[in-house]
Write a protein that holds these residues in place. Sequence first.
Motif, mmCIF file in Angstrom:
data_model
loop_
_atom_site.group_PDB
_atom_site.id
_atom_site.type_symbol
_atom_site.label_atom_id
_atom_site.label_comp_id
_atom_site.label_asym_id
_atom_site.label_seq_id
_atom_site.Cartn_x
_atom_site.Cartn_y
_atom_site.Cartn_z
ATOM 1 N N UNK A 1 13.078 -16.986 29.484
ATOM 2 C CA UNK A 1 12.609 -18.374 29.603
ATOM 3 C C UNK A 1 11.253 -18.625 28.939
ATOM 4 N N UNK A 2 10.395 -17.612 28.923
ATOM 5 C CA UNK A 2 9.062 -17.777 28.325
ATOM 6 C C UNK A 2 8.917 -17.087 26.974
ATOM 7 N N UNK A 3 9.847 -16.189 26.656
ATOM 8 C CA UNK A 3 9.734 -15.416 25.426
ATOM 9 C C UNK A 3 8.703 -14.315 25.497
ATOM 10 N N UNK A 4 8.167 -14.066 26.674
ATOM 11 C CA UNK A 4 7.104 -13.077 26.831
ATOM 12 C C UNK A 4 7.664 -11.663 26.863
ATOM 13 N N UNK A 5 6.999 -10.758 26.135
ATOM 14 C CA UNK A 5 7.344 -9.338 26.215
ATOM 15 C C UNK A 5 6.653 -8.757 27.444
ATOM 16 N N UNK A 6 7.437 -8.331 28.414
ATOM 17 C CA UNK A 6 6.904 -7.831 29.674
ATOM 18 C C UNK A 6 6.445 -6.388 29.580
ATOM 19 N N UNK A 7 7.111 -5.627 28.742
ATOM 20 C CA UNK A 7 6.839 -4.194 28.661
ATOM 21 C C UNK A 7 7.329 -3.674 27.326
ATOM 22 N N UNK A 8 6.570 -2.796 26.711
ATOM 23 C CA UNK A 8 7.072 -2.150 25.497
ATOM 24 C C UNK A 8 6.563 -0.725 25.416
ATOM 25 N N UNK A 9 7.365 0.108 24.816
ATOM 26 C CA UNK A 9 7.045 1.519 24.651
ATOM 27 C C UNK A 9 7.064 1.863 23.163
ATOM 28 N N UNK A 10 5.962 1.771 22.459
ATOM 29 C CA UNK A 10 5.955 2.145 21.045
ATOM 30 C C UNK A 10 6.193 3.648 20.857
ATOM 31 N N UNK A 11 6.767 3.987 19.742
ATOM 32 C CA UNK A 11 6.892 5.393 19.370
ATOM 33 C C UNK A 11 5.492 5.902 19.009
ATOM 34 N N UNK A 12 5.189 7.121 19.360
ATOM 35 C CA UNK A 12 3.867 7.655 19.044
ATOM 36 C C UNK A 12 3.696 7.794 17.533
ATOM 37 N N UNK A 13 2.469 7.593 17.017
ATOM 38 C CA UNK A 13 2.229 7.764 15.576
ATOM 39 C C UNK A 13 2.654 9.140 15.069
ATOM 40 N N UNK A 14 2.451 10.166 15.881
ATOM 41 C CA UNK A 14 2.856 11.511 15.482
ATOM 42 C C UNK A 14 4.365 11.582 15.272
ATOM 43 N N UNK A 15 5.110 10.965 16.178
ATOM 44 C CA UNK A 15 6.576 10.978 16.042
ATOM 45 C C UNK A 15 7.027 10.190 14.827
ATOM 46 N N UNK A 16 6.352 9.085 14.532
ATOM 47 C CA UNK A 16 6.686 8.297 13.339
ATOM 48 C C UNK A 16 6.547 9.163 12.092
ATOM 49 N N UNK A 17 5.445 9.897 11.997
ATOM 50 C CA UNK A 17 5.235 10.764 10.831
ATOM 51 C C UNK A 17 6.271 11.887 10.788
ATOM 52 N N UNK A 18 6.623 12.430 11.936
ATOM 53 C CA UNK A 18 7.619 13.500 11.973
ATOM 54 C C UNK A 18 8.995 12.991 11.537
ATOM 55 N N UNK A 19 9.349 11.780 11.941
ATOM 56 C CA UNK A 19 10.638 11.202 11.537
ATOM 57 C C UNK A 19 10.658 10.965 10.034
ATOM 58 N N UNK A 20 9.562 10.439 9.497
ATOM 59 C CA UNK A 20 9.478 10.235 8.044
ATOM 60 C C UNK A 20 9.633 11.572 7.319
ATOM 61 N N UNK A 21 8.963 12.592 7.804
ATOM 62 C CA UNK A 21 9.019 13.905 7.156
ATOM 63 C C UNK A 21 10.425 14.486 7.173
ATOM 64 N N UNK A 22 11.147 14.279 8.254
ATOM 65 C CA UNK A 22 12.489 14.847 8.385
ATOM 66 C C UNK A 22 13.532 14.114 7.532
ATOM 67 N N UNK A 23 13.378 12.797 7.370
ATOM 68 C CA UNK A 23 14.465 12.018 6.775
ATOM 69 C C UNK A 23 14.168 11.371 5.428
#
Length: 276
Positions: free
Chosen positions: A73-95
Amino acid sequence: MKCIALDLDGTTLYDDKFLTKRTENAIRAALDKGIQVVIASGRCMDSLPDSVTQIPGIEYAITSNGAAIYHLPTGKCLLNYPISPKSVEQIIALASEHSCAFEVFYEGKAYAEASYIKNPAPYGISHAEYVQRTRSSVPDIFSFMRTHQKELYGVDILTADEALYDILYQDISRLPDVYVTSSVKGRIETVSKKAGKHAGLAYILKRSGILPEEAASFGNADNDIDMLRFAGIGFAVKNASPGCLAAADKILPGNREDGVAVGIEELLHLNVRHQK
């Protein structure tokens, strides 16, 4: 039963945006009985279909496989869990050196490189129109990921190479800070370890004062398995993946046979009998 959590694609929807009248009527009937209906999708907020989000009474949407939860109804994001920067770099490195494409989720929207959006077929995507309608273009996906590496809700990797898919899925699953799942073969869906549709549902139930055993969940894919196991009763449509079928308490007709409507109608009937 006080809460119903609905996966969308391949479960509640007939196709990528179409909701049958019977299913819509069943959802409305549940809401009229005071049952909370929750969207639980791998899609990002911006990609959710109006045919579901505009049904009056649906308050919450679990998006990006539980990485971002919204109050509709409000469009508000109540909660979010970002991926850690370290994991982002690891995913890029793997794929990044392999024949695969990336889709990333940021602030409720999905982003991908222009060449992939224009022609996603080489990566195993048959629904080009959906990709072109719901993905925003960036010139360099890895630059975009690194710029927003502290704020990405999810990273999806797509490949038509089955052997590569299996290798990457296993490699990424070994990363300590990520939750890895899949809604269809060829798509590796990566979010924070804190996420998952089950975690999103747990948050909403606690917020609403509802116990897990008072909830039902509906799904069709591997990214629904934990949610089906978490809820008091888990329904899988018959077109579900083998893992999802095995996790379900009950199997319903397929998504093109109003399976979700059948399940909701059964729950409403049981609720009425219980009240009597």
